[in-house]
Design a protein around this motif. Structure first.
Motif, PDB file in Angstrom:
ATOM      1  N   GLY A 135       0.813  -1.204   0.000  1.00 29.02           N
ATOM      2  CA  GLY A 135       0.000   0.000   0.000  1.00 29.02           C
ATOM      3  C   GLY A 135       0.846   1.254   0.000  1.00 29.02           C
ATOM      4  N   PHE A 136       0.441   2.215  -0.848  1.00 30.61           N
ATOM      5  CA  PHE A 136       1.034   3.541  -0.762  1.00 30.61           C
ATOM      6  C   PHE A 136       0.610   4.178   0.558  1.00 30.61           C
ATOM      7  N   THR A 137       0.984   5.433   0.748  1.00 29.37           N
ATOM      8  CA  THR A 137       0.712   6.085   2.024  1.00 29.37           C
ATOM      9  C   THR A 137      -0.796   6.243   2.244  1.00 29.37           C
ATOM     10  N   ASP A 138      -1.168   6.639   3.460  1.00 29.47           N
ATOM     11  CA  ASP A 138      -2.555   6.832   3.867  1.00 29.47           C
ATOM     12  C   ASP A 138      -3.362   7.463   2.722  1.00 29.47           C
ATOM     13  N   PRO A 139      -4.483   6.855   2.310  1.00 34.04           N
ATOM     14  CA  PRO A 139      -5.225   5.773   2.971  1.00 34.04           C
ATOM     15  C   PRO A 139      -4.875   4.359   2.488  1.00 34.04           C
ATOM     16  N   ASP A 140      -4.009   4.238   1.479  1.00 38.12           N
ATOM     17  CA  ASP A 140      -3.769   2.921   0.887  1.00 38.12           C
ATOM     18  C   ASP A 140      -3.056   1.976   1.847  1.00 38.12           C
ATOM     19  N   SER A 141      -2.314   2.542   2.803  1.00 35.61           N
ATOM     20  CA  SER A 141      -1.611   1.708   3.784  1.00 35.61           C
ATOM     21  C   SER A 141      -2.561   1.091   4.798  1.00 35.61           C
ATOM     22  N   ARG A 142      -3.852   1.442   4.706  1.00 38.13           N
ATOM     23  CA  ARG A 142      -4.850   0.946   5.653  1.00 38.13           C
ATOM     24  C   ARG A 142      -5.723  -0.139   5.025  1.00 38.13           C
ATOM     25  N   ARG A 143      -5.131  -0.956   4.195  1.00 35.54           N
ATOM     26  CA  ARG A 143      -5.851  -2.086   3.604  1.00 35.54           C
ATOM     27  C   ARG A 143      -6.211  -3.100   4.691  1.00 35.54           C
ATOM     28  N   THR A 144      -7.183  -3.942   4.391  1.00 33.41           N
ATOM     29  CA  THR A 144      -7.606  -4.955   5.352  1.00 33.41           C
ATOM     30  C   THR A 144      -6.579  -6.084   5.447  1.00 33.41           C
ATOM     31  N   TYR A 145      -6.584  -6.745   6.611  1.00 33.83           N
ATOM     32  CA  TYR A 145      -5.723  -7.921   6.777  1.00 33.83           C
ATOM     33  C   TYR A 145      -6.237  -9.029   5.850  1.00 33.83           C
ATOM     34  N   PRO A 146      -5.345  -9.668   5.093  1.00 34.80           N
ATOM     35  CA  PRO A 146      -5.784 -10.630   4.070  1.00 34.80           C
ATOM     36  C   PRO A 146      -5.994 -12.047   4.615  1.00 34.80           C
ATOM     37  N   TRP A 147      -6.981 -12.223   5.481  1.00 35.01           N
ATOM     38  CA  TRP A 147      -7.249 -13.552   6.028  1.00 35.01           C
ATOM     39  C   TRP A 147      -7.557 -14.530   4.899  1.00 35.01           C
ATOM     40  N   GLY A 148      -6.840 -15.650   4.885  1.00 34.14           N
ATOM     41  CA  GLY A 148      -7.051 -16.671   3.861  1.00 34.14           C
ATOM     42  C   GLY A 148      -6.197 -16.509   2.637  1.00 34.14           C
ATOM     43  N   SER A 149      -5.565 -15.351   2.464  1.00 33.75           N
ATOM     44  CA  SER A 149      -4.720 -15.152   1.276  1.00 33.75           C
ATOM     45  C   SER A 149      -3.411 -14.455   1.640  1.00 33.75           C
ATOM     46  N   ALA A 150      -2.953 -14.681   2.859  1.00 36.08           N
ATOM     47  CA  ALA A 150      -1.720 -14.046   3.333  1.00 36.08           C
ATOM     48  C   ALA A 150      -0.495 -14.748   2.756  1.00 36.08           C
ATOM     49  N   ASN A 151       0.649 -14.091   2.861  1.00 33.86           N
ATOM     50  CA  ASN A 151       1.926 -14.709   2.514  1.00 33.86           C
ATOM     51  C   ASN A 151       2.381 -15.512   3.733  1.00 33.86           C
ATOM     52  N   TYR A 152       2.065 -16.798   3.727  1.00 31.42           N
ATOM     53  CA  TYR A 152       2.297 -17.613   4.927  1.00 31.42           C
ATOM     54  C   TYR A 152       3.771 -17.906   5.166  1.00 31.42           C
ATOM     55  N   ASP A 153       4.575 -17.890   4.107  1.00 34.03           N
ATOM     56  CA  ASP A 153       6.020 -18.046   4.302  1.00 34.03           C
ATOM     57  C   ASP A 153       6.575 -16.851   5.063  1.00 34.03           C
ATOM     58  N   LEU A 154       6.084 -15.650   4.736  1.00 32.41           N
ATOM     59  CA  LEU A 154       6.538 -14.460   5.450  1.00 32.41           C
ATOM     60  C   LEU A 154       6.049 -14.476   6.900  1.00 32.41           C
ATOM     61  N   ILE A 155       4.841 -14.965   7.117  1.00 35.85           N
ATOM     62  CA  ILE A 155       4.339 -15.098   8.493  1.00 35.85           C
ATOM     63  C   ILE A 155       5.216 -16.066   9.284  1.00 35.85           C
ATOM     64  N   ASP A 156       5.554 -17.198   8.681  1.00 35.78           N
ATOM     65  CA  ASP A 156       6.413 -18.164   9.369  1.00 35.78           C
ATOM     66  C   ASP A 156       7.774 -17.556   9.694  1.00 35.78           C
ATOM     67  N   TYR A 157       8.330 -16.824   8.721  1.00 38.24           N
ATOM     68  CA  TYR A 157       9.624 -16.173   8.944  1.00 38.24           C
ATOM     69  C   TYR A 157       9.529 -15.176  10.098  1.00 38.24           C
ATOM     70  N   THR A 158       8.445 -14.383  10.102  1.00 35.09           N
ATOM     71  CA  THR A 158       8.257 -13.391  11.164  1.00 35.09           C
ATOM     72  C   THR A 158       8.157 -14.076  12.518  1.00 35.09           C
ATOM     73  N   ARG A 159       7.420 -15.169  12.577  1.00 36.58           N
ATOM     74  CA  ARG A 159       7.277 -15.914  13.831  1.00 36.58           C
ATOM     75  C   ARG A 159       8.642 -16.412  14.321  1.00 36.58           C
ATOM     76  N   ASP A 160       9.481 -16.884  13.405  1.00 33.44           N
ATOM     77  CA  ASP A 160      10.781 -17.417  13.799  1.00 33.44           C
ATOM     78  C   ASP A 160      11.746 -16.309  14.229  1.00 33.44           C
ATOM     79  N   ILE A 161      11.718 -15.162  13.539  1.00 29.85           N
ATOM     80  CA  ILE A 161      12.632 -14.087  13.930  1.00 29.85           C
ATOM     81  C   ILE A 161      12.172 -13.463  15.251  1.00 29.85           C
ATOM     82  N   ILE A 162      10.854 -13.462  15.497  1.00 32.63           N
ATOM     83  CA  ILE A 162      10.346 -13.007  16.800  1.00 32.63           C
ATOM     84  C   ILE A 162      10.820 -13.952  17.903  1.00 32.63           C
TER      85      ILE A 162
END
Length: 677
Positions: free
Chosen positions: A547-574
């Motif tokens: 998303g570009f800056t406000d308001p485009d950066s306020r897109r909805t969370y993509p439940w069901g179509s997220a980048n799950y590899d990035l989520i897994d990576y984020t979980r591991d780095i956390i």
């Protein structure tokens, strides 16, 4: 003299206790190379101090010189002087120099501490309307009321994109939705939720508060529903009977607050703290004190607003330029916005006390919030002197109600005047995190309004910029500073990786997604979760939201179509972040930086973490002097995580350190975190 061995900072290894009380003793230390022929002095211009330091201990390749100082109640500023023969060197927060630099002195404010839980805390920012719709019955309905020149709209398609004029469009996200996703946040490793404003407000972002005493029922529960929406051609909100009932009826408001109290309690039970947004510089034109829209009626027990009547009990809450009641349009608006009336604290002790009580109310029983994020905090009031007075009183009020609550301010520019220990705890870290990191990894300005090719990959510029701005924050503030890649006011970091200058109005939404780089996003997160401070995800960053800056950066969370590899990576780095005391509260030191390359250490006396980042599109070979971060001259490092163009791995592998140096080849767009075994 081995100048690269010299080191000190404000962490527990070099300052004990790290957050000393008033009128107490503190022991200050500095590290030099073992058996160096050097005289070391602790210096303070303000306290007229020149105190010889003694050899206190030796560890590995280093000698530690220490001395003890009696503190008073005022700030203690200091630096070090090292004498080798006829040569004099000065060591300050940025490093070793031939000259004394007053603006880089170390600083201790006796009695100032930030909550222990906040240091290195993993935070997650949620704009509630765009996170998850858990209860459709509380959704804003199309034509429910009229706002900023148009009827509001209830958006039915969750996956549709924000419009260019978006503030009156509602997707239905609510606190029930967040409650249902607490298990997701907990599994990710989130320790703190920071909510964008939750109080009653007519906008989806809610930075135009209508009622500071109540959570908006559209985000919680509506017990007493009814009334009518406006006809499409009717712009008179006095006819918006459904909206009026929903947000002014005391049964609804009390039920909403009860829901919120229960939500915070459940979050706490799951180990997640809650920070709420306080917008105290201005309110909204719908606010019950002004009541420009005539929403708050005496039938519901409300006094007339200052817009309606000169005799309103809230008249002094606002500055009016004309005596033109009823319906006085001459009130002062923040940046001249008539939808954002500026609050007039100087002329209203009643307002002043009211907001101090609001500060206490939401961090106390039954709500028990864990702190405040303060919107445009430096703008409050009509003078800087008054602004500081207010925030001192606000801090005293909040800390008296909940000593463990954090006070975290939005601020652009130099925050030092507010970070002396008597006002804010810390800030949203734009200068010493978001902006320098964005320029280094993407070359982009944080709104995607400019691309600077010369900044892209400039490791030395990144190093110098970071050291300069980090020196503005006292250590207690630095360790809990909100380190974000993206937020609701700026473009998404992932979008910045495509180097596209523009906004949704000029380039369209698709341009924010084209050509983005997940490998660069992963490098950014690797730095974010190994840097001093509180790493703060903006909802959906971990899922690949663009998303570009406000308001485009306020897109909805993509439940069901997220980048799950990035989520897994984020979980591991956390996980790596949370398991390391050195990362959360240890020392920080740059090791070697160059074009497209940075390396740094996070370390304590018994733990050393090494981070290597190659943002180039080609492989590089580097020598990294890891001994400067306390790593033994000859030892093994264990790889905790590797990220590159292909993906990432947490499979542990060992690498040998020889003579205090690590020689390694790094592939394109790769990052590695090592830990000394």
């Amino acid at each position: 003299m081995n100048i690269h061995a010299i080191y000190s900072d404000g962490t527990a290894e070099y300052r004990y206790p790290m957050e000393p009380d008033e009128n107490s003793l503190v022991t200050i230390s500095i590290r030099v190379y073992h058996q160096e022929d050097v005289d070391v002095f602790l210096m303070s211009k303000t306290d007229n101090l020149s105190q010889r330091m003694h050899l206190d201990r030796t560890r590995g390749e280093f000698d530690f010189y220490s001395c003890t100082v009696q503190l008073g109640e005022k700030e203690f500023r200091y630096y070090f002087e090292l004498v080798v023969g006829l040569d004099h060197y000065y060591y300050d927060r940025v490093g070793l120099w031939r000259d004394y630099r007053e603006h880089y002195e170390f600083s201790i404010m006796p009695g100032f501490s930030t909550p222990a839980w906040s240091k290195g805390a993993v935070m997650y920012q949620i704009l509630v309307d765009r996170f998850y719709n858990g209860d459709p019955s509380n959704d804003v309905e199309t034509n429910e009321y009229h706002y900023v020149g148009a009827p509001v709209e209830g958006v039915k398609d969750w996956s549709s994109l924000p419009a260019n004029l978006d503030i009156g469009r509602f997707y239905g996200g609510d606190l029930e939705g967040v409650r249902q996703k607490l298990h997701y946040l907990r599994s990710l490793g989130v320790e703190v939720i920071y909510f964008n404003p939750l109080f009653v407000s007519p906008s989806n972002h809610k930075y135009d508060t209508s009622d500071y005493d109540y959570i908006d029922p559209h985000l919680t529960v509506i017990k007493n529903d009814g009334g009518e929406c406006l006809d499409p051609s009717d712009y008179d909100n006095t006819h918006a009977t459904k909206y009026k009932l929903r947000v002014t009826n005391k049964e609804n408001l009390e039920a909403s607050n009860k829901f919120f109290a229960d939500f915070v309690n459940e979050a706490h039970q799951k180990g997640i703290r809650v920070i709420i947004d306080g917008v105290f510089n201005h309110c909204g034109s719908f606010n019950k004190w002004l009541n420009r829209e005539k929403i708050y009626s005496k039938d519901e027990g409300y006094a007339p607003g200052a817009y309606e009547s000169k005799d309103s009990p809230y008249n002094s809450f606002f500055k009016f330029y004309e005596d033109s009641w009823p319906d006085n349009k001459s009130y002062d608006g923040w940046w001249s916005h008539d939808t954002l009336p500026k609050l007039n604290y100087e002329d209203s002790p009643k307002l002043y006390e009211y907001i101090l009580n609001i500060g206490k109310k939401w961090v106390s029983e039954p709500y028990n919030c864990d702190g405040w994020r303060l919107d445009v905090a430096a703008d409050l009031g009509h003078s800087e002197e008054f602004n500081h007075k207010f925030w001192r009183d606000f801090r005293n009020a909040v800390k008296s109600a909940n000593p463990n609550a954090i006070i975290l301010a939005e601020h652009y520019g130099n925050p030092t005047a507010w970070l002396s220990g008597d006002q804010w705890d810390t800030v949203m870290n734009y200068d010493a995190f978001m902006e320098p990191l964005t320029y280094f990894l993407t070359g982009m300005e944080k709104h995607s309004d400019e691309f600077q090719p010369s900044a892209l990959g400039d490791g030395d510029r990144f190093k110098n910029t970071m050291l300069h701005f980090m020196a503005r924050l006292k250590t207690p503030s630095l360790l809990c500073a909100m380190n974000q890649l993206s937020n609701h006011d700026h473009s998404r970091f992932l979008t910045r990786t495509n180097h596209t200058v523009g906004r949704i109005a000029t380039k369209g939404a698709q341009a924010a997604e084209d050509g983005v780089s997940i490998p660069v996003m992963k490098l950014a997160e690797m730095i974010q979760f190994t840097w001093p401070g509180a790493p703060t995800l903006y909802y959906g960053d971990e899922a690949g939201v663009c998303g570009f800056t406000d308001p485009d950066s306020r897109r909805t969370y993509p439940w069901g179509s997220a980048n799950y590899d990035l989520i897994d990576y984020t979980r591991d780095i956390i996980m790596i972040h949370k398991q390391s005391h050195a990362i959360k509260e240890g020392s920080f030191r740059f090791l070697n930086c160059g074009q497209g390359f940075i390396s740094y250490g996070r370390f304590t006396s018994n733990e050393q973490i090494i981070v290597l980042i190659n943002s180039n599109g080609n492989e590089i070979s580097v020598d990294v002097p890891v001994w400067m971060a306390g790593v033994p001259l000859n030892c093994q490092l264990e790889r905790l995580i590797l990220s590159n163009e292909v993906g990432y791995s947490i499979m542990p592998t060992d690498i040998t350190v020889e003579g205090g140096n690590l020689h390694i080849a790094l592939g394109p767009y790769s990052g590695i975190v090592y830990k000394r075994i």
